[in-house]
Design a protein around this motif. Structure first.
Motif, short mmCIF file in Angstrom:
data_model
loop_
_atom_site.label_atom_id
_atom_site.label_comp_id
_atom_site.label_asym_id
_atom_site.label_seq_id
_atom_site.Cartn_x
_atom_site.Cartn_y
_atom_site.Cartn_z
N ILE A 65 28.65 9.51 19.67
CA ILE A 65 27.68 10.28 18.88
C ILE A 65 26.24 9.97 19.34
N PHE A 68 25.52 12.26 22.13
CA PHE A 68 25.32 13.61 21.60
C PHE A 68 23.91 13.74 21.03
N HIS A 78 29.23 18.91 15.79
CA HIS A 78 29.85 18.07 16.82
C HIS A 78 31.27 18.50 17.16
#
Length: 134
Positions: A65, A68, A78
């Motif tokens: 994450i 991301f 996501h």
């Protein structure tokens, strides 16, 4: 193969702030935070009548994450999580069809205590897909 939509996951840079938005501004029921070291995230679930929203915050710099959020500093959608009756059978059928399972291909236990797998976004219209054992 696919069952119901289990949740839509949204990566967020600040879980406490995102929780307040959903709980206080949108008047949604939000779970307590759950830390999942094996997935590198801390999550909360926003309970909706027909599905859930999973808010994900990175747990350290090695979290997928975190990468991301480097590309999307404000956060964003996501992945989508679909339920399947038999995760091993679903995996085997998808691999047979040419889909790529991320990681070592073995299910891990997810936030709901059930086996999960992730499928490569390039094989699913640019969307990261999570499968969860129903």
């Amino acid at each position: 193969m696919l069952g119901r939509l289990n949740h839509v996951a949204i990566a967020v840079p600040n879980l406490a702030k995102a929780t307040r938005v959903y709980r206080d501004v949108l008047s949604a029921s939000v779970s307590a935070p759950l830390t999942l070291p094996e997935h590198g995230v801390t999550v909360v679930f926003v309970e909706l009548p027909n599905t859930k929203i999973e808010l994900l915050e990175p747990l350290g710099e090695d979290s997928p994450i975190a990468a991301f959020l480097t590309k999307n500093p404000s956060g964003g959608m996501h992945h989508l999580c679909y339920e399947v009756d038999d995760i091993a059978a679903a995996r085997d059928q998808l691999v047979k069809e040419g889909a790529r399972v991320l990681g070592d291909g073995k299910p891990k236990i997810g936030a709901h205590g059930k086996p999960v797998l992730f499928l490569h976004p390039k094989d699913f219209c640019g969307t990261l897909v999570e499968l969860e054992q129903a």
